[in-house]
Scaffold this motif. Structure first.
Motif, mmCIF file in Angstrom:
data_model
loop_
_atom_site.group_PDB
_atom_site.id
_atom_site.type_symbol
_atom_site.label_atom_id
_atom_site.label_comp_id
_atom_site.label_asym_id
_atom_site.label_seq_id
_atom_site.Cartn_x
_atom_site.Cartn_y
_atom_site.Cartn_z
ATOM 1 N N ILE A 1 -9.155 -0.927 -15.065
ATOM 2 C CA ILE A 1 -9.318 -0.664 -13.632
ATOM 3 C C ILE A 1 -8.428 0.507 -13.208
ATOM 4 N N ALA A 2 -7.200 0.535 -13.703
ATOM 5 C CA ALA A 2 -6.291 1.640 -13.386
ATOM 6 C C ALA A 2 -6.868 2.970 -13.867
ATOM 7 N N ARG A 3 -7.468 2.977 -15.062
ATOM 8 C CA ARG A 3 -8.095 4.207 -15.577
ATOM 9 C C ARG A 3 -9.190 4.693 -14.632
ATOM 10 N N LEU A 4 -10.013 3.757 -14.140
ATOM 11 C CA LEU A 4 -11.076 4.128 -13.201
ATOM 12 C C LEU A 4 -10.502 4.725 -11.918
ATOM 13 N N PRO B 1 0.062 14.712 -11.838
ATOM 14 C CA PRO B 1 0.483 16.026 -12.323
ATOM 15 C C PRO B 1 0.138 17.166 -11.360
ATOM 16 N N ALA B 2 -0.821 16.935 -10.462
ATOM 17 C CA ALA B 2 -1.203 17.968 -9.495
ATOM 18 C C ALA B 2 -1.521 17.277 -8.167
ATOM 19 N N PRO B 3 -1.352 17.987 -7.074
ATOM 20 C CA PRO B 3 -1.666 17.384 -5.771
ATOM 21 C C PRO B 3 -3.142 16.978 -5.688
ATOM 22 N N VAL B 4 -3.388 15.879 -4.997
ATOM 23 C CA VAL B 4 -4.760 15.408 -4.792
ATOM 24 C C VAL B 4 -4.930 15.033 -3.323
ATOM 25 N N ASN B 5 -6.145 14.739 -2.969
ATOM 26 C CA ASN B 5 -6.497 14.365 -1.611
ATOM 27 C C ASN B 5 -5.773 13.086 -1.194
ATOM 28 N N HIS C 1 0.840 -1.206 0.000
ATOM 29 C CA HIS C 1 0.000 0.000 0.000
ATOM 30 C C HIS C 1 0.871 1.250 0.000
ATOM 31 N N ASP C 2 1.915 1.254 0.823
ATOM 32 C CA ASP C 2 2.814 2.395 0.902
ATOM 33 C C ASP C 2 3.527 2.630 -0.435
ATOM 34 N N THR C 3 4.002 1.556 -1.055
ATOM 35 C CA THR C 3 4.676 1.672 -2.352
ATOM 36 C C THR C 3 3.741 2.265 -3.392
ATOM 37 N N ILE C 4 2.518 1.750 -3.453
ATOM 38 C CA ILE C 4 1.550 2.241 -4.443
ATOM 39 C C ILE C 4 1.217 3.707 -4.178
ATOM 40 N N ALA C 5 0.953 4.055 -2.921
ATOM 41 C CA ALA C 5 0.593 5.440 -2.597
ATOM 42 C C ALA C 5 1.731 6.394 -2.935
ATOM 43 N N ARG C 6 2.962 6.016 -2.614
ATOM 44 C CA ARG C 6 4.113 6.881 -2.915
ATOM 45 C C ARG C 6 4.315 7.028 -4.423
ATOM 46 N N ALA C 7 4.190 5.921 -5.150
ATOM 47 C CA ALA C 7 4.353 5.983 -6.608
ATOM 48 C C ALA C 7 3.244 6.828 -7.236
ATOM 49 N N LEU C 8 2.013 6.627 -6.789
ATOM 50 C CA LEU C 8 0.894 7.405 -7.327
ATOM 51 C C LEU C 8 1.078 8.892 -7.058
ATOM 52 N N THR C 9 1.388 9.235 -5.827
ATOM 53 C CA THR C 9 1.569 10.642 -5.458
ATOM 54 C C THR C 9 2.649 11.291 -6.324
ATOM 55 N N ALA C 10 3.745 10.593 -6.533
ATOM 56 C CA ALA C 10 4.843 11.137 -7.340
ATOM 57 C C ALA C 10 4.477 11.242 -8.814
ATOM 58 N N SER C 11 3.532 10.423 -9.270
ATOM 59 C CA SER C 11 3.191 10.421 -10.694
ATOM 60 C C SER C 11 2.111 11.423 -11.065
ATOM 61 N N ILE D 1 -9.321 9.469 -8.512
ATOM 62 C CA ILE D 1 -8.370 10.264 -7.733
ATOM 63 C C ILE D 1 -8.389 11.714 -8.197
ATOM 64 N N GLN D 2 -8.452 11.920 -9.505
ATOM 65 C CA GLN D 2 -8.336 13.247 -10.072
ATOM 66 C C GLN D 2 -9.684 13.983 -10.172
ATOM 67 N N ALA D 3 -10.769 13.305 -9.840
ATOM 68 C CA ALA D 3 -12.080 13.946 -9.908
ATOM 69 C C ALA D 3 -12.172 15.055 -8.862
ATOM 70 N N PRO D 4 -12.839 16.137 -9.226
ATOM 71 C CA PRO D 4 -13.006 17.219 -8.237
ATOM 72 C C PRO D 4 -13.813 16.712 -7.040
#
Length: 194
Positions: free
Chosen positions: A180-183, A138-142, A126-136, A188-191
């Motif tokens: 699934i990744a697209r969803l 283009p803008a900060p998210v929740n 979970h930590d690896t995925i969250a860190r990779a996602l956050t770094a990837s 994540i990026q939805a307002p």
């Protein structure tokens, strides 16, 4: 996969992995492990005071999540490809040890050592995925959305078949994982509505 430089210890772990997968933890004696590893039983106890210690070392050292570094999996600006890269990394680790997977799935409900190691693996994943996602991204998210996506992605890519069918093969097919990744990325990026 972490390996020790000590060949006798490695032989003990290799023998235990094979025997635990074939006969289960309770069906494998330390004498049998020592014979299969071609070491004296006393040497086995030199490295591992108890049979549960063998199981713990085997799972902790060979499960693999701690070896997934998010940096090389991350594609800046492309969270979808980042998720796919994580899935590929986990798949490569799992393909490396069919025997270990058998032990985990067979013993996770009965052996606290396996449940503990599996819990540590999931937390690291979970930590690896969250860190990779956050770094990837283009803008900060929740952060909560990223954590939820990490949990969902980990569950998806580590799913185990519940029946003898090709359901999991379809779930783990490249086009299905990308969908699934697209969803998840869209979510994540939805307002966020107030």
């Amino acid at each position: 996969m972490q390996e020790t430089a000590d060949p006798a210890r490695t032989r003990i772990l290799n023998a235990a992995a094979t025997l635990f997968a074939e006969h289960g933890f309770d069906g494998t004696s330390t004498a049998r492990i020592a014979r299969a590893a071609e070491v004296p039983k006393g040497l086995l106890f030199y490295y591992f005071a108890t049979k549960p210690e063998i199981l713990t070392a085997l799972i902790d050292e060979r499960l693999g999540a701690h070896t997934l570094d998010p940096a090389p999996l991350t594609v800046a600006g492309d969270p979808l490809q980042t998720l796919v890269n994580v899935a590929d990394g986990v798949r490569r680790d799992r393909e490396g040890s069919h025997v270990l997977r058998e032990i985990i799935w067979h013993e996770s409900h009965t052996r606290p050592e396996v449940l503990g190691a599996l819990t540590r693996y999931r937390h690291a994943l979970h930590d690896t995925i969250a860190r990779a996602l956050t770094a990837s991204l283009p803008a900060p998210v929740n952060d909560d959305a990223v954590r939820a996506a990490a949990f969902a992605w980990a569950a998806t890519i580590t799913a185990r078949p519940l029946e003898a069918s090709d359901t999991i093969a379809r779930l783990h097919a490249s086009d299905t994982l990308r969908a699934i990744a697209r969803l998840l990325v869209a979510g994540i990026q939805a307002p966020v509505r107030a």
